[in-house]
Design an enzyme around this catalytic site. Structure first.
Site, PDB file in Angstrom:
ATOM      1  N   ASP A   9      33.408  20.485  -8.136  1.00 53.72           N
ATOM      2  CA  ASP A   9      34.753  20.795  -7.378  1.00 53.72           C
ATOM      3  C   ASP A   9      35.983  22.139  -7.774  1.00 53.72           C
ATOM      4  O   ASP A   9      34.985  22.621  -8.849  1.00 53.72           O
ATOM      5  CB  ASP A   9      36.159  19.897  -7.583  1.00 53.72           C
ATOM      6  CG  ASP A   9      37.283  20.087  -7.039  1.00 53.72           C
ATOM      7  OD1 ASP A   9      38.263  20.276  -6.087  1.00 53.72           O
ATOM      8  OD2 ASP A   9      38.477  20.137  -7.540  1.00 53.72           O
ATOM      9  N   LEU A  10      36.001  23.262  -6.301  1.00 49.08           N
ATOM     10  CA  LEU A  10      36.349  24.135  -7.590  1.00 49.08           C
ATOM     11  C   LEU A  10      38.560  24.607  -7.839  1.00 49.08           C
ATOM     12  O   LEU A  10      37.854  24.728  -9.099  1.00 49.08           O
ATOM     13  CB  LEU A  10      36.667  25.006  -5.436  1.00 49.08           C
ATOM     14  CG  LEU A  10      35.773  26.248  -5.748  1.00 49.08           C
ATOM     15  CD1 LEU A  10      35.234  26.822  -6.876  1.00 49.08           C
ATOM     16  CD2 LEU A  10      36.532  27.438  -4.703  1.00 49.08           C
ATOM     17  N   ARG A  40      50.773  23.176  -5.151  1.00 46.97           N
ATOM     18  CA  ARG A  40      49.528  22.309  -5.298  1.00 46.97           C
ATOM     19  C   ARG A  40      50.088  21.248  -4.212  1.00 46.97           C
ATOM     20  O   ARG A  40      48.948  20.690  -3.634  1.00 46.97           O
ATOM     21  CB  ARG A  40      49.441  22.505  -6.501  1.00 46.97           C
ATOM     22  CG  ARG A  40      47.994  21.831  -7.146  1.00 46.97           C
ATOM     23  CD  ARG A  40      47.451  22.319  -6.431  1.00 46.97           C
ATOM     24  NE  ARG A  40      45.472  21.598  -7.015  1.00 46.97           N
ATOM     25  CZ  ARG A  40      44.693  21.234  -6.582  1.00 46.97           C
ATOM     26  NH1 ARG A  40      44.504  22.450  -5.376  1.00 46.97           N
ATOM     27  NH2 ARG A  40      43.410  20.936  -6.480  1.00 46.97           N
ATOM     28  N   ASN A 118      37.398  22.237  -0.883  1.00 42.72           N
ATOM     29  CA  ASN A 118      38.354  22.587   0.083  1.00 42.72           C
ATOM     30  C   ASN A 118      38.810  23.795   0.450  1.00 42.72           C
ATOM     31  O   ASN A 118      38.575  23.971   2.314  1.00 42.72           O
ATOM     32  CB  ASN A 118      39.543  21.964  -0.109  1.00 42.72           C
ATOM     33  CG  ASN A 118      40.165  20.624   0.230  1.00 42.72           C
ATOM     34  OD1 ASN A 118      39.362  19.595   1.388  1.00 42.72           O
ATOM     35  ND2 ASN A 118      40.821  19.978   0.126  1.00 42.72           N
TER      36      ASN A 118
END
Ligand code: LAC
Length: 229
Positions: A9-10, A40, A118
């Protein structure tokens, strides 16, 4: 079962979000950390809403919209240019050195590695440039116009590698992302942010938790058994 490829995941994982606190503090002096966490939360909520309602816009748009609504919630005035500039900070977040070390260790062991995020294609490309050609795959949800944890997103890793889900490792610090990937059948290592971070039961198989230094060995050793859903 041996893992053939590992995806990361980033945001919040390869790129920790802590620097956003300071950035938000410039917009809201003394309240930066609260604004950043709310930003967030609103950002991720909006991805779920857009996916469930089938109202796609890419993550850059979602990130700007979420910051705008968060500043409104906190009664902070900022013009559109300021909001857009602040939102671009996501693309410039520094990489966690412990993450780079784990990625390099997996590569050295012959594993193919990738990012599954995403992030928009444009933002992901700029991050990949900065990370110095380490990744064999850089997959953005743009390809399916749905956000995590939609199964179509995790399927991108299967399509890119040709490996079955149980032979694909997935590393994330986001508990809901860990739940989504584990439900799809990927072999997940959850980088639990703190010992007190827990996920409510959502019917997902439990994901083992690890620290960055444990990730390579955890994914290089064969799974004892696959956990059926
Ligand atoms: C991502 C989200 C989880 O990078 O932040 O996919």
């Amino acid at each position: 079962v041996r893992v053939q490829a590992v995806f990361f995941d980033l945001f919040g994982t390869l790129l920790p979000l802590d620097p956003l606190d300071e950035l938000c503090d410039r917009l809201a002096p003394g309240r930066g950390a609260d604004v950043a966490i709310r930003w967030r939360t609103r950002q991720i909520e909006a991805t779920w809403l857009r996916t469930i309602m089938d109202r796609w816009e890419d993550f850059d748009v979602v990130t700007i919209d979420a910051l705008r609504s968060t500043l409104d919630e906190f009664d902070i005035r900022a013009d559109d240019a300021t909001v857009a500039a602040a939102a671009r900070a996501f693309a410039q977040l520094p990489v966690n050195p412990a993450a780079t070390a784990a990625v390099d260790q997996l590569r050295a062991a012959g594993m193919s590695v990738g990012i599954l995020t995403n992030a928009s294609r444009t933002t992901l490309d700029s991050v990949v440039d900065r990370l110095g050609g380490r990744f064999d795959h850089a997959l953005s949800v743009d390809a399916v116009r749905r956000f995590k944890p939609d199964p179509a997103v995790y399927r991108l890793a299967v399509d890119a590698t040709g490996a079955p889900p149980e032979q694909i490792g997935f590393v994330t610090a986001n508990g809901w992302d860990a739940a989504g990937a584990a439900t799809f059948g990927l072999r997940v290592e959850w980088l639990r942010p703190t010992a007190r971070t827990v996920m409510p039961s959502v019917g997902a198989p439990a994901a083992p938790t690890a620290s960055w230094s444990e990730v390579p060995n955890a994914l290089l050793s064969p799974a004892a058994s696959t956990s059926p859903l």
